[in-house]
Design a protein around this motif. Structure first.
Motif, PDB file in Angstrom:
ATOM      1  N   GLY A  65       0.789  -1.217   0.000  1.00 39.26           N
ATOM      2  CA  GLY A  65       0.000   0.000   0.000  1.00 39.26           C
ATOM      3  C   GLY A  65       0.823   1.270   0.000  1.00 39.26           C
ATOM      4  N   GLY A  66       2.175   1.132  -0.022  1.00 42.06           N
ATOM      5  CA  GLY A  66       3.027   2.305  -0.020  1.00 42.06           C
ATOM      6  C   GLY A  66       2.913   3.079   1.278  1.00 42.06           C
ATOM      7  N   ALA A  67       3.032   4.387   1.204  1.00 40.58           N
ATOM      8  CA  ALA A  67       2.996   5.216   2.412  1.00 40.58           C
ATOM      9  C   ALA A  67       1.679   5.061   3.169  1.00 40.58           C
ATOM     10  N   ASP A  68       0.592   4.839   2.436  1.00 36.24           N
ATOM     11  CA  ASP A  68      -0.714   4.665   3.088  1.00 36.24           C
ATOM     12  C   ASP A  68      -0.800   3.348   3.861  1.00 36.24           C
ATOM     13  N   GLY A  69       0.101   2.418   3.583  1.00 36.66           N
ATOM     14  CA  GLY A  69       0.049   1.121   4.241  1.00 36.66           C
ATOM     15  C   GLY A  69       0.832   1.046   5.539  1.00 36.66           C
ATOM     16  N   ILE A  70       1.618   2.078   5.833  1.00 39.86           N
ATOM     17  CA  ILE A  70       2.426   2.058   7.055  1.00 39.86           C
ATOM     18  C   ILE A  70       1.512   2.030   8.280  1.00 39.86           C
ATOM     19  N   ASP A  71       1.803   1.122   9.190  1.00 43.97           N
ATOM     20  CA  ASP A  71       1.037   0.905  10.421  1.00 43.97           C
ATOM     21  C   ASP A  71      -0.389   0.415  10.155  1.00 43.97           C
ATOM     22  N   ASN A  72      -0.637  -0.094   8.959  1.00 42.46           N
ATOM     23  CA  ASN A  72      -1.981  -0.554   8.592  1.00 42.46           C
ATOM     24  C   ASN A  72      -2.021  -2.069   8.383  1.00 42.46           C
ATOM     25  N   GLY A  73      -0.967  -2.770   8.789  1.00 47.69           N
ATOM     26  CA  GLY A  73      -0.838  -4.187   8.480  1.00 47.69           C
ATOM     27  C   GLY A  73      -1.855  -5.068   9.175  1.00 47.69           C
ATOM     28  N   PHE A  74      -2.209  -4.741  10.406  1.00 50.40           N
ATOM     29  CA  PHE A  74      -3.148  -5.608  11.124  1.00 50.40           C
ATOM     30  C   PHE A  74      -4.519  -5.590  10.463  1.00 50.40           C
ATOM     31  N   ARG A  75      -4.955  -4.418  10.013  1.00 46.80           N
ATOM     32  CA  ARG A  75      -6.245  -4.337   9.328  1.00 46.80           C
ATOM     33  C   ARG A  75      -6.242  -5.181   8.063  1.00 46.80           C
ATOM     34  N   ILE A  76      -5.132  -5.135   7.328  1.00 51.97           N
ATOM     35  CA  ILE A  76      -5.014  -5.951   6.112  1.00 51.97           C
ATOM     36  C   ILE A  76      -5.052  -7.428   6.470  1.00 51.97           C
ATOM     37  N   ALA A  77      -4.297  -7.818   7.497  1.00 49.59           N
ATOM     38  CA  ALA A  77      -4.254  -9.225   7.908  1.00 49.59           C
ATOM     39  C   ALA A  77      -5.631  -9.716   8.339  1.00 49.59           C
ATOM     40  N   ALA A  78      -6.363  -8.896   9.072  1.00 47.22           N
ATOM     41  CA  ALA A  78      -7.689  -9.300   9.554  1.00 47.22           C
ATOM     42  C   ALA A  78      -8.633  -9.562   8.392  1.00 47.22           C
ATOM     43  N   LYS A  79      -8.589  -8.708   7.368  1.00 49.64           N
ATOM     44  CA  LYS A  79      -9.449  -8.911   6.206  1.00 49.64           C
ATOM     45  C   LYS A  79      -9.070 -10.181   5.459  1.00 49.64           C
ATOM     46  N   CYS A  80      -7.767 -10.414   5.322  1.00 52.34           N
ATOM     47  CA  CYS A  80      -7.313 -11.625   4.631  1.00 52.34           C
ATOM     48  C   CYS A  80      -7.741 -12.880   5.373  1.00 52.34           C
ATOM     49  N   LEU A  81      -7.615 -12.847   6.693  1.00 52.98           N
ATOM     50  CA  LEU A  81      -7.956 -14.019   7.490  1.00 52.98           C
ATOM     51  C   LEU A  81      -9.461 -14.279   7.482  1.00 52.98           C
ATOM     52  N   ALA A  82     -10.261 -13.223   7.429  1.00 55.94           N
ATOM     53  CA  ALA A  82     -11.713 -13.426   7.376  1.00 55.94           C
ATOM     54  C   ALA A  82     -12.103 -14.170   6.106  1.00 55.94           C
ATOM     55  N   HIS A  83     -11.571 -13.746   4.975  1.00 55.30           N
ATOM     56  CA  HIS A  83     -11.830 -14.466   3.728  1.00 55.30           C
ATOM     57  C   HIS A  83     -11.293 -15.893   3.822  1.00 55.30           C
ATOM     58  N   GLY A  84     -10.091 -16.054   4.377  1.00 51.18           N
ATOM     59  CA  GLY A  84      -9.501 -17.381   4.493  1.00 51.18           C
ATOM     60  C   GLY A  84     -10.327 -18.330   5.331  1.00 51.18           C
ATOM     61  N   ARG A  85     -11.032 -17.805   6.319  1.00 51.77           N
ATOM     62  CA  ARG A  85     -11.855 -18.665   7.176  1.00 51.77           C
ATOM     63  C   ARG A  85     -13.037 -19.248   6.425  1.00 51.77           C
ATOM     64  N   VAL A  86     -13.620 -18.468   5.525  1.00 49.45           N
ATOM     65  CA  VAL A  86     -14.698 -19.014   4.700  1.00 49.45           C
ATOM     66  C   VAL A  86     -14.146 -20.120   3.804  1.00 49.45           C
ATOM     67  N   HIS A  87     -12.988 -19.873   3.239  1.00 51.37           N
ATOM     68  CA  HIS A  87     -12.329 -20.844   2.363  1.00 51.37           C
ATOM     69  C   HIS A  87     -12.033 -22.150   3.106  1.00 51.37           C
ATOM     70  N   ILE A  88     -11.443 -22.047   4.289  1.00 46.48           N
ATOM     71  CA  ILE A  88     -11.098 -23.246   5.073  1.00 46.48           C
ATOM     72  C   ILE A  88     -12.362 -23.993   5.483  1.00 46.48           C
ATOM     73  N   ALA A  89     -13.416 -23.273   5.822  1.00 43.88           N
ATOM     74  CA  ALA A  89     -14.675 -23.931   6.174  1.00 43.88           C
ATOM     75  C   ALA A  89     -15.186 -24.768   5.012  1.00 43.88           C
ATOM     76  N   ALA A  90     -15.120 -24.210   3.791  1.00 48.67           N
ATOM     77  CA  ALA A  90     -15.555 -24.956   2.611  1.00 48.67           C
ATOM     78  C   ALA A  90     -14.686 -26.175   2.380  1.00 48.67           C
ATOM     79  N   LEU A  91     -13.396 -26.033   2.616  1.00 47.27           N
ATOM     80  CA  LEU A  91     -12.484 -27.171   2.453  1.00 47.27           C
ATOM     81  C   LEU A  91     -12.848 -28.289   3.430  1.00 47.27           C
ATOM     82  N   CYS A  92     -13.189 -27.919   4.652  1.00 49.75           N
ATOM     83  CA  CYS A  92     -13.586 -28.919   5.652  1.00 49.75           C
ATOM     84  C   CYS A  92     -14.860 -29.653   5.224  1.00 49.75           C
ATOM     85  N   VAL A  93     -15.795 -28.927   4.611  1.00 47.45           N
ATOM     86  CA  VAL A  93     -17.018 -29.568   4.131  1.00 47.45           C
ATOM     87  C   VAL A  93     -16.690 -30.572   3.033  1.00 47.45           C
ATOM     88  N   GLY A  94     -15.814 -30.190   2.106  1.00 39.51           N
ATOM     89  CA  GLY A  94     -15.417 -31.113   1.042  1.00 39.51           C
ATOM     90  C   GLY A  94     -14.770 -32.368   1.577  1.00 39.51           C
TER      91      GLY A  94
END
Length: 385
Positions: free
Chosen positions: A224-253
């Motif tokens: 994110g360049g200069a706008d991304g400084i100190d913004n990493g946790f918010r990015i990680a939280a969004k990524c993990l939320a999507h990943g949780r839906v993905h992992i849930a689907a994998l468990c169903v399969g």
């Protein structure tokens, strides 16, 4: 994606999984490696970029479409999905959620094609499900950043070309603030990869520690360049939320495959001159597993819909990941029980899946972390100290 195109993709993946991958599952487990020809087939089918937008070379599946694909991927060893899971999921989504336009244009097409593999460098020895205590640091040195620290259990680290490294850039603020994400090439001077972890299960899916010793990166390495400084946790939280839906689907399969193995065994295994499928206690075990599969699938489909329309991207993903990861563990346990002594033997699919399933309750947020997320969302400020 057009419904007919999605149907073609799902049919192709289903055929590939069942005809090409399933016959090699034991070989993958024993050798701890996915055969090269399967890797190349995954690339040619677009699996390295199914969740990456079409403008960047991917298939552009939304979450509702993605979970239908992942139901198919769950039918076989989870090591296959790990090949490209980080490109589509937590690593690729770092760029999708927080990357600059230039970073997206530079990296996403290469992720989507499988030209490069990305890893997600968040977890540390003392900072797992709660990343707020991470100790990896990035300090300014002129216009550069110098990164020091170590990451643990990083999926695809042994084959990664680039690692999304989360580091503390502002030590003067507490908790999850003051964290930034960096795009670090795996061949950067000072970055090294430890030996492959020897795990309980999921052989063929490689993880390892990542060490950063005065790794110098330019300013444009910040996601994110200069706008991304100190913004990493918010990015990680969004990524993990999507990943949780993905992992849930994998468990169903995976749960669906375990039911298939249990039903097939119960129909053919003889005891007292008749198939054990006639025994009501065996029927009860299978009925419970079938019911779990129905519940898990319905929850994932509804969670994906709410994720796509933006009405729930916090509690729903947490609940889906929590329920489905616990659910597949129950289904795997019953599958071993239905198989009896045979279910405890290497070379039997349910034994392998029993080992493989255990990890889902731990990574991308333990079941206990999901409980906290769900409860705090329901209880609001009353649940926060």
């Amino acid at each position: 994606m057009d419904p007919s195109d999605l149907a073609d993709v799902l049919a192709s993946v289903r055929e590939f999984i069942r005809a090409e991958v399933v016959p090699l599952e034991e070989e993958i487990d024993e050798r701890n490696e996915i055969p090269t020809r399967l890797v190349e087939q995954c690339k040619s089918m677009g699996l390295y970029g199914f969740a990456i937008p079409e403008q960047h070379g991917g298939l552009g599946l939304n979450t509702t479409e993605e979970v239908r694909l992942v139901f198919e991927l769950g039918w076989t060893t989870p090591a296959l999905r790990s090949l490209f899971g980080t490109n589509n999921g937590i690593a690729g989504h770092v760029l999708l959620e927080g990357g600059s336009e230039e970073q997206k244009k530079t990296w996403l097409p290469r992720l989507a094609s499988g030209e490069i593999t990305a890893s997600f460098g968040l977890t540390e020895a003392d900072a797992g499900s709660d990343p707020s205590s991470l100790t990896t640091t990035a300090r300014r040195d002129g216009s550069d950043w110098v990164i020091n620290g170590a990451k643990r259990y990083i999926t695809n680290a042994p084959t990664a070309d680039v690692i999304m490294v989360f580091a503390r850039t502002n030590p003067d603020v507490p908790g999850n603030r003051g964290i930034s994400a960096f795009l670090v090439p795996a061949d950067a001077p000072g970055l090294s990869i430890g030996p492959k972890d020897h795990k309980m299960g999921q052989f063929g899916a490689w993880t390892a520690d990542v060490y950063l010793d005065d790794v110098r990166m330019p300013a444009d390495a910040v996601i994110g360049g200069a706008d991304g400084i100190d913004n990493g946790f918010r990015i990680a939280a969004k990524c993990l939320a999507h990943g949780r839906v993905h992992i849930a689907a994998l468990c169903v399969g995976m749960a669906n495959r375990l039911v298939h193995e249990s039903v097939t065994f119960a129909q053919t295994r003889q005891a007292g001159g008749r198939p054990i499928a006639r025994f009501q206690l065996v029927q009860g075990l299978i009925a419970d597993s079938v019911t779990d599969c129905y519940a898990g699938r319905a929850l994932v489909v509804e969670t994906a819909r709410a994720f796509d329309d933006g009405t729930d991207r916090i509690a729903g993903p947490a609940a889906a990941k929590y329920f489905c990861s616990e659910m597949v563990g129950r289904v795997a346990d019953r599958a071993v029980q239905v198989h009896g002594g045979a279910g405890y033997m290497r070379g039997v699919a349910v034994e392998r899946f029993y080992r493989d399933a255990r990890l889902f309750r731990i990574y991308e947020g333990t079941s206990q972390i999901q409980q906290v997320i769900i409860a705090r969302n329901a209880l609001g400020e009353a649940a926060r100290g």
